[in-house]
Design a protein around this motif. Sequence first.
Motif, PDB file in Angstrom:
ATOM      1  N   LEU A 174       0.815  -1.218   0.000  1.00 31.76           N
ATOM      2  CA  LEU A 174       0.000   0.000   0.000  1.00 31.76           C
ATOM      3  C   LEU A 174       0.848   1.268   0.000  1.00 31.76           C
ATOM      4  N   LYS A 175       2.071   1.167   0.496  1.00 38.04           N
ATOM      5  CA  LYS A 175       2.940   2.343   0.564  1.00 38.04           C
ATOM      6  C   LYS A 175       3.714   2.579  -0.730  1.00 38.04           C
ATOM      7  N   HIS A 176       4.154   1.502  -1.376  1.00 41.84           N
ATOM      8  CA  HIS A 176       5.077   1.671  -2.500  1.00 41.84           C
ATOM      9  C   HIS A 176       4.506   1.326  -3.880  1.00 41.84           C
ATOM     10  N   PHE A 177       3.445   0.551  -3.952  1.00 43.19           N
ATOM     11  CA  PHE A 177       2.856   0.206  -5.254  1.00 43.19           C
ATOM     12  C   PHE A 177       2.136   1.373  -5.931  1.00 43.19           C
ATOM     13  N   PRO A 178       1.595   2.351  -5.186  1.00 43.83           N
ATOM     14  CA  PRO A 178       0.896   3.471  -5.842  1.00 43.83           C
ATOM     15  C   PRO A 178       1.736   4.226  -6.868  1.00 43.83           C
ATOM     16  N   TYR A 179       3.025   4.030  -6.884  1.00 45.01           N
ATOM     17  CA  TYR A 179       3.889   4.646  -7.899  1.00 45.01           C
ATOM     18  C   TYR A 179       3.390   4.292  -9.301  1.00 45.01           C
ATOM     19  N   PHE A 180       2.803   3.111  -9.455  1.00 45.25           N
ATOM     20  CA  PHE A 180       2.355   2.634 -10.765  1.00 45.25           C
ATOM     21  C   PHE A 180       0.842   2.760 -10.973  1.00 45.25           C
ATOM     22  N   TYR A 181       0.123   3.321 -10.004  1.00 42.72           N
ATOM     23  CA  TYR A 181      -1.334   3.305 -10.055  1.00 42.72           C
ATOM     24  C   TYR A 181      -1.932   4.059 -11.250  1.00 42.72           C
ATOM     25  N   LYS A 182      -1.219   5.030 -11.803  1.00 41.29           N
ATOM     26  CA  LYS A 182      -1.753   5.784 -12.940  1.00 41.29           C
ATOM     27  C   LYS A 182      -1.582   5.041 -14.267  1.00 41.29           C
ATOM     28  N   LEU A 183      -0.851   3.936 -14.222  1.00 39.70           N
ATOM     29  CA  LEU A 183      -0.592   3.161 -15.433  1.00 39.70           C
ATOM     30  C   LEU A 183      -1.479   1.928 -15.500  1.00 39.70           C
ATOM     31  N   ALA A 184      -1.760   1.494 -16.727  1.00 43.78           N
ATOM     32  CA  ALA A 184      -2.402   0.203 -16.914  1.00 43.78           C
ATOM     33  C   ALA A 184      -1.348  -0.868 -16.690  1.00 43.78           C
ATOM     34  N   VAL A 185      -1.760  -2.049 -16.297  1.00 44.32           N
ATOM     35  CA  VAL A 185      -0.806  -3.122 -16.028  1.00 44.32           C
ATOM     36  C   VAL A 185       0.067  -3.378 -17.254  1.00 44.32           C
ATOM     37  N   CYS A 186      -0.579  -3.407 -18.425  1.00 41.86           N
ATOM     38  CA  CYS A 186       0.152  -3.713 -19.658  1.00 41.86           C
ATOM     39  C   CYS A 186       1.055  -2.573 -20.113  1.00 41.86           C
ATOM     40  N   GLU A 187       0.928  -1.411 -19.504  1.00 46.26           N
ATOM     41  CA  GLU A 187       1.740  -0.257 -19.903  1.00 46.26           C
ATOM     42  C   GLU A 187       3.008  -0.094 -19.058  1.00 46.26           C
ATOM     43  N   ILE A 188       3.138  -0.893 -18.010  1.00 39.49           N
ATOM     44  CA  ILE A 188       4.318  -0.791 -17.156  1.00 39.49           C
ATOM     45  C   ILE A 188       5.511  -1.398 -17.887  1.00 39.49           C
ATOM     46  N   GLU A 189       6.504  -0.590 -18.140  1.00 39.99           N
ATOM     47  CA  GLU A 189       7.669  -1.013 -18.901  1.00 39.99           C
ATOM     48  C   GLU A 189       8.926  -0.993 -18.034  1.00 39.99           C
ATOM     49  N   PRO A 190       9.998  -1.635 -18.509  1.00 45.25           N
ATOM     50  CA  PRO A 190      11.243  -1.666 -17.723  1.00 45.25           C
ATOM     51  C   PRO A 190      11.739  -0.290 -17.286  1.00 45.25           C
ATOM     52  N   ILE A 191      11.561   0.727 -18.129  1.00 48.88           N
ATOM     53  CA  ILE A 191      12.031   2.069 -17.772  1.00 48.88           C
ATOM     54  C   ILE A 191      11.307   2.596 -16.536  1.00 48.88           C
ATOM     55  N   HIS A 192      10.014   2.260 -16.408  1.00 50.78           N
ATOM     56  CA  HIS A 192       9.244   2.685 -15.230  1.00 50.78           C
ATOM     57  C   HIS A 192       9.788   2.015 -13.966  1.00 50.78           C
ATOM     58  N   VAL A 193      10.086   0.716 -14.094  1.00 54.24           N
ATOM     59  CA  VAL A 193      10.591  -0.036 -12.939  1.00 54.24           C
ATOM     60  C   VAL A 193      11.966   0.490 -12.519  1.00 54.24           C
ATOM     61  N   GLN A 194      12.801   0.800 -13.498  1.00 53.19           N
ATOM     62  CA  GLN A 194      14.136   1.290 -13.167  1.00 53.19           C
ATOM     63  C   GLN A 194      14.085   2.629 -12.442  1.00 53.19           C
ATOM     64  N   LYS A 195      13.226   3.538 -12.905  1.00 55.71           N
ATOM     65  CA  LYS A 195      13.091   4.844 -12.240  1.00 55.71           C
ATOM     66  C   LYS A 195      12.564   4.659 -10.820  1.00 55.71           C
ATOM     67  N   TRP A 196      11.629   3.747 -10.664  1.00 56.24           N
ATOM     68  CA  TRP A 196      11.055   3.451  -9.337  1.00 56.24           C
ATOM     69  C   TRP A 196      12.129   2.881  -8.414  1.00 56.24           C
ATOM     70  N   GLN A 197      12.900   1.957  -8.947  1.00 59.82           N
ATOM     71  CA  GLN A 197      13.965   1.329  -8.175  1.00 59.82           C
ATOM     72  C   GLN A 197      14.985   2.354  -7.708  1.00 59.82           C
TER      73      GLN A 197
END
Length: 397
Positions: free
Chosen positions: A95-118
């Motif tokens: 609940l604390k850290h997943f909202p980073y991706f909440y504005k995206l559709a599941v299929c739209e999450i790409e490696p670049i998004h994960v890297q920036k989040w990381q």
Amino acid sequence: MITDPIKKAKNGTYYFRANLGYDSSGKKIQKYRSGFKTKKEARAEYSKLLLMKPEELTHSKDKMSFKQYVEELFLPWYKTKVKMQTYENRLNIILKHFPYFYKLAVCEIEPIHVQKWQLSLSKNLKPSYVRAIQGLFSIAMDRAVVLGIATSNPSKIIGNVKKQKPQIDFWTKEEFEKVISLIYKEDFYQHFLFISLWFLFMTGMRIGEATAIQWDDLDFETGVLSIDKTLYYKNQSDYRFTEPKTKASVRHIVIDPTTLNLLQEWKEVQQKLIKTNFVMSYNGIPTQKHTIAYAIGRYAKMAGVHRIRIHGLRHSHASLLISMGENPLIIKERLGHKDIETTLGTYGHLYPNSNFDVAHKLNGVIAFKPAQQNYDDSPKNQFTVNYLRRREYEKVQ
């Protein structure tokens, strides 16, 4: 009996999961759609998918938001896969850290998004914690792939942050002596704190194991303590026994006579004021870890020693045994580790002089008399012949 694929969600909307055959490579095609206001709208979309060709289905993406996926699909599923205590602990992370991706559709999450989040997580959080967060995210994305909501797991493409060996924090025997000497046993509450810290330091139990210990688990005649459960503590009215961390966690350890005497003394004092079967209790219910953590910090400051976490008392017990020259296999059994690799991987560096000790013990252990003649008449090679010639020449000279 054919069941209706259209289902109603808890929020009143409708959804469905459609199994639509296989693609050209033999992979099963599944599509998930949700958020329909009426059952009629859901059925119309379901029928539309049934009429699509496999190649069209393969290239079409499910536009389900990551927020909706986590709340409606992932969390209900994940809750059934882990222990309740584990789920509740990890729910806070999600609940604390997943909202980073909440504005995206599941299929739209790409490696670049994960890297920036990381990278954003790594700025303020320890690598071990970032690894735990991303590990949960990776589980969520793996499940999305299984459900046909995503085609791949971008977290696995990026990879997790590098694992770092955590620094083992513990008290030496001398540091513990300074702390325990400041606790006034004539005060009932301080007596409780004394026995709690002593119990943890002298047994190496995990905090959940220690707070679950009942007086019935200890045989005062033999000194054998049975460790076969752990305690889940949410609040004063919600706590329960749960299964140990691993099968190896179920064990029996022998308590030293000094600790047995201190426990017997505490039991007599405790039972005069309260009736409870919990060893680590001053009010009839098991203690919570925050009570112990606060006491460690308070007395560490008074004693002038560095503060450690509760788990540091477990490390302290291991380091004490190592300093006494105890066998790693015995330490493994006492701590309830799954395998010896865990013990050596965690505490191996605390044996800084072990190689020197071994060399000292090996010195002179083999007794022999040098041969006075050559008993080997096997064929000689050119190097041996040259060596023998040189030896003969040196004798002549």
